[in-house]
Design an enzyme around this catalytic site. Structure first.
Site, PDB file in Angstrom:
ATOM      1  N   TYR A  43       0.820  -1.215   0.000  1.00 12.72           N
ATOM      2  CA  TYR A  43       0.000   0.000   0.000  1.00 12.72           C
ATOM      3  C   TYR A  43       0.854   1.265   0.000  1.00 12.72           C
ATOM      4  O   TYR A  43       0.335   2.358  -0.223  1.00 12.72           O
ATOM      5  CB  TYR A  43      -0.914   0.040   1.227  1.00 12.72           C
ATOM      6  CG  TYR A  43      -1.930  -1.068   1.323  1.00 12.72           C
ATOM      7  CD1 TYR A  43      -2.130  -1.980   0.280  1.00 12.72           C
ATOM      8  CD2 TYR A  43      -2.700  -1.220   2.473  1.00 12.72           C
ATOM      9  CE1 TYR A  43      -3.055  -3.000   0.390  1.00 12.72           C
ATOM     10  CE2 TYR A  43      -3.631  -2.234   2.583  1.00 12.72           C
ATOM     11  CZ  TYR A  43      -3.804  -3.132   1.555  1.00 12.72           C
ATOM     12  OH  TYR A  43      -4.725  -4.136   1.679  1.00 12.72           O
ATOM     13  N   HIS A 101       0.476 -11.565   1.766  1.00  9.96           N
ATOM     14  CA  HIS A 101      -0.539 -10.824   1.018  1.00  9.96           C
ATOM     15  C   HIS A 101      -1.247 -11.679  -0.042  1.00  9.96           C
ATOM     16  O   HIS A 101      -2.449 -11.526  -0.279  1.00  9.96           O
ATOM     17  CB  HIS A 101       0.107  -9.600   0.354  1.00  9.96           C
ATOM     18  CG  HIS A 101      -0.846  -8.474   0.126  1.00  9.96           C
ATOM     19  ND1 HIS A 101      -0.471  -7.150   0.200  1.00  9.96           N
ATOM     20  CD2 HIS A 101      -2.162  -8.453  -0.168  1.00  9.96           C
ATOM     21  CE1 HIS A 101      -1.515  -6.374  -0.038  1.00  9.96           C
ATOM     22  NE2 HIS A 101      -2.556  -7.144  -0.273  1.00  9.96           N
TER      23      HIS A 101
END
Length: 270
Positions: A43, A101
């Site tokens: 992110y 992730h």
């Protein structure tokens, strides 16, 4: 706030929040009462999240923080180093929950190896709990076998009223894994849905609050995000909405398997 495996059931998501916006929205979320913040290496906002956590005045033990190791960091030379960098950015000695992730890319580090590296950073005290994201039932089974007595605390996957991901949700429920719904508002697609709108009007709230209340009633953790202060607060208030069995049944019928996140490296979904 109810917790599942120690994870507060509603958290503030930070996907697509970068720079000053990430800092401001996380600070606003903490001021509104959120005590669970979700971020990730990919992110590109861990430093801003860490600054907001520090400036909030809250102690590290007061806020549950999740981050995720990006797939490009799964090899031996990068895994632990990337986690240590995340902790530096977040201004934490350890993260409350560390997730992989995605399952690794084809041709990348072997599954057994990067699961082992996740175990190693957990054993080293860099993460209080570990888990996965975007894992199928078969991959969770395989990971659990490699982790031994280390528990998979959570699997974070796409879940919203239009894609309820029940096979994975049921697996997680049966195996004591917190099922965390990302994109719980279907990236805004819920707006104007007649079923959610009607139920929302009956409760005096928006479609978004009903969508979140439904996922929490199903026993899921949710991590909505917003840049609007009023929406940040109303999303948190969704935890107090009690839906009837009839309303839950009507919302369950909205499931149409509409997956919004499906990159080329995604696994063969359940």
């Amino acid at each position: 706030m109810k917790t599942i495996n120690g994870i507060p059931q509603i958290g503030f998501g930070t996907w697509r929040r970068r720079g000053d916006e990430a800092y401001r929205t996380v600070l606003a979320a903490l001021e509104a009462g959120y005590r669970h913040i979700d971020t990730a290496q990919a992110y590109d906002n861990e430093a801003e999240v860490g600054r907001a956590l520090a400036d909030s005045g809250l102690k590290p033990g007061d806020v549950f923080v999740t981050t995720k190791v990006w797939i490009d960091n799964y090899d031996e030379s990068a895994f632990r180093k990337s986690v240590e960098e995340s902790l530096d950015k977040l201004r934490r000695d350890k993260v409350d929950l560390l997730l992989l992730h995605w399952p690794g890319r084809a041709g990348g580090p072997a599954f057994d190896d990067y699961i082992g590296r996740l175990a190693e950073v957990h054993d080293a005290g860099l993460a209080a709990q570990i888990g996965v994201s975007n894992f199928t039932r078969a991959l969770m089974d395989k990971a659990a076998g490699l982790l031994g007595d280390r528990k998979i605390a959570a699997n974070q996957v796409e879940c919203h009223v239009f894609h309820q991901n029940r096979l994975v949700a049921d697996y997680c429920d049966k195996n004591g894994i917190a099922f965390t719904a990302y994109s719980p508002l279907a990236q805004g697609k819920i707006a104007g849905d007649p079923v959610l709108k009607a139920i929302g009007e009956a409760h005096g709230v928006s479609e978004g609050e009903i969508a979140l209340a439904f996922l929490m009633a199903e026993g899921h953790v949710v991590i909505p995000t917003s840049s609007k202060p009023e929406r940040v607060k109303s999303n948190l208030a969704a935890a107090d909405i009690v839906l009837s069995d009839d309303e839950i049944g009507r919302i369950r019928n909205l499931d149409r398997g509409e997956r919004l996140i499906n990159p080329e490296w995604a696994p063969d979904w359940d």
